[in-house]
Design a protein around this motif. Structure first.
Motif, short mmCIF file in Angstrom:
data_model
loop_
_atom_site.label_atom_id
_atom_site.label_comp_id
_atom_site.label_asym_id
_atom_site.label_seq_id
_atom_site.Cartn_x
_atom_site.Cartn_y
_atom_site.Cartn_z
N VAL A 94 18.50 28.42 86.93
CA VAL A 94 18.62 26.57 86.33
C VAL A 94 18.43 27.09 84.69
O VAL A 94 18.70 25.99 83.73
N ALA A 95 17.16 27.05 84.41
CA ALA A 95 16.35 27.72 83.16
C ALA A 95 17.84 28.00 82.57
O ALA A 95 17.99 28.54 81.18
N GLY A 96 17.89 29.20 83.56
CA GLY A 96 19.14 29.96 82.80
C GLY A 96 20.08 29.18 82.70
O GLY A 96 21.19 30.14 81.65
N VAL A 97 20.52 28.81 83.57
CA VAL A 97 21.82 27.87 83.35
C VAL A 97 21.40 26.93 82.10
O VAL A 97 22.74 26.68 80.90
N LEU A 98 20.38 26.65 81.54
CA LEU A 98 20.08 25.86 80.07
C LEU A 98 20.03 26.66 79.75
O LEU A 98 20.94 26.05 78.07
N SER A 99 19.82 28.25 79.54
CA SER A 99 19.59 28.53 77.83
C SER A 99 21.53 29.04 77.60
O SER A 99 21.48 28.89 76.92
N ALA A 100 22.08 29.06 79.03
CA ALA A 100 23.58 29.49 79.21
C ALA A 100 23.81 28.63 78.52
O ALA A 100 25.05 29.20 77.36
N ALA A 101 23.74 27.44 78.33
CA ALA A 101 25.00 26.36 78.13
C ALA A 101 24.33 26.38 76.57
O ALA A 101 25.12 26.39 75.94
N ALA A 114 25.69 30.73 89.90
CA ALA A 114 25.23 30.93 91.44
C ALA A 114 24.43 31.31 91.55
O ALA A 114 23.46 31.34 93.23
N CYS A 115 23.15 32.17 91.05
CA CYS A 115 22.05 32.46 91.29
C CYS A 115 21.00 31.12 92.07
O CYS A 115 20.83 30.94 92.49
N ALA A 116 21.48 29.99 91.08
CA ALA A 116 20.66 28.92 91.33
C ALA A 116 21.58 27.98 93.30
O ALA A 116 20.05 28.08 93.52
N GLY A 117 22.70 28.38 93.24
CA GLY A 117 23.80 28.34 94.24
C GLY A 117 22.76 29.05 95.16
O GLY A 117 22.08 28.20 96.90
N ALA A 118 22.65 30.10 95.16
CA ALA A 118 22.39 30.80 96.36
C ALA A 118 20.50 31.12 96.18
O ALA A 118 20.27 30.88 98.28
N ALA A 119 19.83 30.08 95.71
CA ALA A 119 18.58 30.00 95.94
C ALA A 119 17.78 28.64 96.28
O ALA A 119 16.69 29.30 96.84
N VAL A 120 18.76 28.20 96.23
CA VAL A 120 18.87 26.29 96.25
C VAL A 120 18.21 26.31 98.08
O VAL A 120 19.33 27.01 98.83
N PRO A 121 16.83 26.01 98.37
CA PRO A 121 16.65 25.74 99.81
C PRO A 121 17.65 24.59 100.36
O PRO A 121 17.73 23.43 100.01
N GLN A 122 17.81 25.21 101.47
CA GLN A 122 18.43 23.77 102.62
C GLN A 122 16.89 22.99 103.28
O GLN A 122 16.66 22.92 103.88
N LEU A 123 16.78 21.74 102.69
CA LEU A 123 15.52 21.20 102.85
C LEU A 123 15.79 20.28 103.80
O LEU A 123 15.23 19.92 104.49
N ALA A 181 17.04 16.86 88.21
CA ALA A 181 17.35 18.33 89.26
C ALA A 181 16.69 19.11 90.02
O ALA A 181 16.06 19.18 90.83
N ALA A 182 16.76 19.50 89.18
CA ALA A 182 15.78 21.10 89.46
C ALA A 182 13.96 20.79 90.43
O ALA A 182 14.02 21.18 90.56
N ALA A 183 13.85 20.23 89.02
CA ALA A 183 12.11 19.80 89.19
C ALA A 183 12.44 18.70 90.38
O ALA A 183 11.16 18.96 91.16
N LEU A 184 12.92 17.74 90.86
CA LEU A 184 12.81 17.07 92.15
C LEU A 184 12.83 18.71 93.67
O LEU A 184 11.98 18.30 94.43
N ILE A 185 13.99 19.33 93.17
CA ILE A 185 14.33 20.17 94.49
C ILE A 185 12.89 20.87 94.43
O ILE A 185 12.36 21.31 95.55
N VAL A 186 12.21 21.47 93.15
CA VAL A 186 11.47 22.59 93.22
C VAL A 186 9.62 21.05 93.99
O VAL A 186 8.94 21.73 94.41
N GLY A 187 9.79 20.14 93.24
CA GLY A 187 8.20 19.58 93.41
C GLY A 187 8.75 19.18 94.58
O GLY A 187 7.69 19.79 95.99
N GLY A 188 9.56 18.98 95.14
CA GLY A 188 9.84 18.27 96.81
C GLY A 188 9.60 19.66 97.94
O GLY A 188 8.92 19.26 98.23
N GLY A 189 10.30 20.01 97.26
CA GLY A 189 10.32 21.67 98.08
C GLY A 189 9.18 21.95 98.63
O GLY A 189 8.34 22.35 98.95
N GLY A 190 8.04 22.09 96.95
CA GLY A 190 6.77 22.69 96.74
C GLY A 190 6.31 21.87 97.77
O GLY A 190 4.95 22.69 98.45
#
Length: 402
Positions: A94-101, A114-123, A181-190
């Motif tokens: 996601v950091a890469g997405v923001l940088s590329a944007a 695509a990398c962000a989608g591949a790595a998102v965990p199915q919580l 969105a990324a913070a919620l995923i990483v925080g909740g998943g963590g």
């Protein structure tokens, strides 16, 4: 008369249950925000909806294709070992997405998404697997209530998440929406990964299913996968067809209230279903739910006005949450525990695939034949559901069936 919440309180008072459930719920709001957040972000940076759609599609396709394989690793090595690596990779992507944007690189945007989608965990699948492990041995009868709770939080996340993204995007804070969105995923998943006590035991060394797909190639589960594909066909049809109907009748503003009313009706239906005692076998309940959905869906192409359509959509939507709960209940019964997270993830992936196909088909049908013809695809999907539910029911009646 007991309150409607009484059926859920004993579950959430189970030691460890509320903690993992809330952590997974927070992460799922982030997952619900991500796809739309990418659209707002990329459009704000490039001014192109085409590029935005391509980036969002790269995320969704990668999630659908890689998600089951991540779930396989989770089943084999355990949530507490695999989730931290998934979350780390997702955050970096996601950091890469923001940088590329910021750089305006289309190829880099697609690759990072695509990398962000591949790595998102199915919580959601991880949470469902924890309920199975927690209620095993004497409390299996509470699984439908637990899965109803999962369905409710999933539906709530997909109501709140897009609203938050839209509000931030409209305020010119699209980057903040994606980062949140990324913070919620990483925080909740963590937080979920840190909870070892309720995590299912790793299946490593289980010769029945580890490292293979044998546990998922059972006829009963393949039927359930097809049922999830068919329910996805219903979802994908409704979103496009309702919008086409509203525009075609000169009331484009009616689409949003109709979809919102249907979502709220589904939430209430799912809540109520989770509190009811269930005496009929799950296979029979599934037949009844799909029959109701199909019969109610027959009203959709007959709708002469937006209020009529709204009422018909709400009636049809009432059958969706119980159907999804029953599919999860039957999934838990049809596969070895060693592949349970994978099975739940495949349910999500096949439903998403059906929704994507139906969205394309409904759009083409609406263009060629009108909104009523597109709405007729919903009861057609319902007929497929009924046929598959009857086939599943017949298999359950065979001697020796679970």
């Amino acid at each position: 008369m007991p309150s409607l919440a009484s059926g859920y309180r004993p579950l959430l008072r189970t030691p460890g249950a509320a903690a993992f459930f809330l952590a997974a719920s927070v992460g799922r709001v982030g997952i619900a925000m991500t796809g739309l957040g990418l659209v707002w972000l990329v459009h704000a940076r490039t001014g192109s909806y085409g590029t935005a759609g391509q980036v969002a599609a790269a995320f969704s396709v990668a999630e659908a294709l890689i998600g089951p394989h991540l779930a396989r690793l989770i089943d084999r090595f355990g949530q507490t070992r695999v989730l931290p690596w998934c979350l780390l990779c997702h955050g970096v992507a996601v950091a890469g997405v923001l940088s590329a944007a910021s750089a305006g690189s289309r190829a880099a945007l697609v690759a990072a998404a695509a990398c962000a989608g591949a790595a998102v965990p199915q919580l959601g699948a991880c949470s469902a697997a924890r309920w199975v492990a927690l209620l095993r041995g004497g409390r299996d009868g509470e699984l439908p209530t637990a899965f109803s709770l999962e369905s409710l939080t999933n539906a709530t996340g997909f109501l709140l998440g897009p609203v938050a993204v839209t509000a931030l995007g409209a305020a010119g804070r699209a980057s903040l929406a994606t980062a949140l969105a990324a913070a919620l995923i990483v925080g909740g998943g963590g937080v979920l990964a840190l909870q070892r006590r309720t995590a299912p035991a790793p299946a490593r060394g289980d010769t029945e299913a580890t490292g293979t797909v044998r546990g998922l190639l059972r006829p009963d589960f393949l039927l359930l996968a097809l049922l999830n594909l068919a329910i996805g066909l219903y979802f994908g049809t409704m979103a496009i067809a309702v919008s086409a109907f509203a525009v075609g009748h000169g009331t484009p503003g009616a689409a949003a209230p109709i979809i919102a009313a249907a979502s709220l009706g589904g939430l209430l239906s799912g809540w109520f279903y989770g509190t009811r005692p269930r005496r009929a076998p799950a296979h029979l309940q599934l037949v009844r739910a799909t029959l109701y959905m199909t019969c109610a869906g027959l009203l959709l192409p007959l709708a002469p006005s937006a209020p009529w359509l709204g009422a018909a959509v709400v009636m049809t939507e009432a059958a969706v949450p119980p159907t999804l709960v029953l599919l999860n209940v039957l999934t838990e019964k049809s596969v070895p525990r060693a592949v349970l997270t994978q099975a739940f993830t495949w349910n999500n992936s096949t439903s998403a695939a059906g929704s994507a196909v139906a969205g394309w088909l409904a759009g083409r049908t609406a263009d060629a034949l009108g909104a009523s013809a597109a709405l007729a695809l919903a009861p057609a999907a319902g007929l497929v559901l009924v046929a598959l539910a009857l086939a599943s029911r017949r298999r359950s009646l065979r001697p020796g069936a679970v």
